[in-house]
Write a protein that holds these residues in place. Structure first.
Motif, PDB file in Angstrom:
ATOM      1  N   GLU A  59      34.776  45.991  46.491  1.00 35.13           N
ATOM      2  CA  GLU A  59      35.138  45.280  47.647  1.00 35.13           C
ATOM      3  C   GLU A  59      35.284  43.623  47.019  1.00 35.13           C
ATOM      4  OE1 GLU A  59      36.682  45.918  49.859  1.00 35.13           O
ATOM      5  OE2 GLU A  59      36.197  48.105  49.565  1.00 35.13           O
ATOM      6  N   LYS A  60      34.060  42.928  46.286  1.00 37.64           N
ATOM      7  CA  LYS A  60      34.216  41.555  46.029  1.00 37.64           C
ATOM      8  C   LYS A  60      35.615  41.477  45.225  1.00 37.64           C
ATOM      9  CE  LYS A  60      31.225  38.293  43.524  1.00 37.64           C
ATOM     10  NZ  LYS A  60      30.090  37.875  42.892  1.00 37.64           N
ATOM     11  N   VAL A  61      35.858  42.163  44.227  1.00 37.01           N
ATOM     12  CA  VAL A  61      36.926  41.910  43.229  1.00 37.01           C
ATOM     13  C   VAL A  61      38.129  42.054  43.802  1.00 37.01           C
ATOM     14  CG1 VAL A  61      38.001  42.716  41.054  1.00 37.01           C
ATOM     15  CG2 VAL A  61      35.725  42.638  40.891  1.00 37.01           C
ATOM     16  N   ARG A  62      38.216  42.882  44.881  1.00 38.78           N
ATOM     17  CA  ARG A  62      39.553  43.236  45.522  1.00 38.78           C
ATOM     18  C   ARG A  62      39.802  42.158  46.312  1.00 38.78           C
ATOM     19  NH1 ARG A  62      41.947  48.224  45.902  1.00 38.78           N
ATOM     20  NH2 ARG A  62      42.111  48.276  48.164  1.00 38.78           N
ATOM     21  N   ASP A  63      38.632  41.511  47.067  1.00 37.72           N
ATOM     22  CA  ASP A  63      38.834  40.341  47.862  1.00 37.72           C
ATOM     23  C   ASP A  63      39.472  39.117  46.903  1.00 37.72           C
ATOM     24  OD1 ASP A  63      38.635  38.616  50.563  1.00 37.72           O
ATOM     25  OD2 ASP A  63      37.080  37.680  49.358  1.00 37.72           O
ATOM     26  N   VAL A  64      38.801  39.022  46.021  1.00 42.20           N
ATOM     27  CA  VAL A  64      39.283  37.884  45.195  1.00 42.20           C
ATOM     28  C   VAL A  64      40.763  38.174  44.742  1.00 42.20           C
ATOM     29  CG1 VAL A  64      39.344  36.839  42.871  1.00 42.20           C
ATOM     30  CG2 VAL A  64      37.135  37.336  44.287  1.00 42.20           C
TER      31      VAL A  64
END
Length: 209
Positions: free
Chosen positions: A103-108
């Motif tokens: 989720e962290k990478v996808r948010d970026v």
């Protein structure tokens, strides 16, 4: 883009040597130049290809503008219009893949994603998928596709597609359009539709010499 002393494909003299390793570009060159030029299959990195021009092995080169810009190459060139040289599908679009559960990478990625690039990629990839297996030899046929904003006045989308024989003796084109605020699914449907239209135009003997 056209690297060398010429500004347009149509201005290249007969019997000139044109360097390119792309079957898609070769087919379009032969079509525009009426098969009166010599194609030279140049390979290697960008510097190596430009050296073939500097050493006189070719009279000009066809290269991707995106690659020249990304590597900061300052060699003079002329930008070819899509009517002369339609680019490859998703040319210049950078795609990034992430894990579904990250989720962290996808948010970026969601924050930096370019909506227009995603619309263009959706249409062009759908077009590619519909035509990718149309050649009789099992490899990818010479095809090109470009999804772009049509004008500054209405900002609508315009798609241009092309399928050619490797010898450039037959080149078929197709086009389509979408409203300015279309969604990804609309772009995918357009790409599939124009791909089907092009396959209908080819008929069973398109690649027969």
């Amino acid at each position: 883009v056209l690297v060398g002393p010429f500004k347009r494909l149509s201005s290249i003299p007969k019997h000139s040597r044109i360097g390119t390793s792309s079957i898609r570009r070769q087919a379009q060159i032969l079509s525009v130049c009426d098969n009166k030029v010599e194609l030279v299959n140049v390979r290697g990195n960008l510097d190596a290809r430009i050296e073939t021009l500097n050493h006189g092995d070719v009279d000009c080169l066809i290269l991707a503008q995106a690659g020249l810009k990304r590597l900061g190459v300052t060699t003079p060139y002329s930008r070819l219009s899509p009517s002369e040289m339609l680019p490859g599908v998703c040319q210049g679009i950078v795609g990034v893949v992430s894990r579904v559960n990250d989720e962290k990478v996808r948010d970026v990625l969601h924050k930096v994603a370019n909506h227009d690039a995603m619309i263009a990629a959706a249409a062009e990839r759908a077009f590619l998928d519909s035509l990718d297996k149309s050649s009789p030899w099992g490899g990818r046929p010479p095809l090109a596709g470009l999804m772009e904003r049509s004008s500054k006045q209405n900002n609508d989308w315009k798609f241009s597609g092309l399928l050619a024989r490797p010898d450039g003796k037959r080149v078929l084109r197709v086009s389509g359009s979408l409203h300015a605020d279309c969604e990804l699914k609309d772009a995918e449907e357009l790409g599939n539709e124009v791909g089907r239209q092009l396959l209908t135009k080819t008929g069973p003997n398109f690649y027969v010499t």
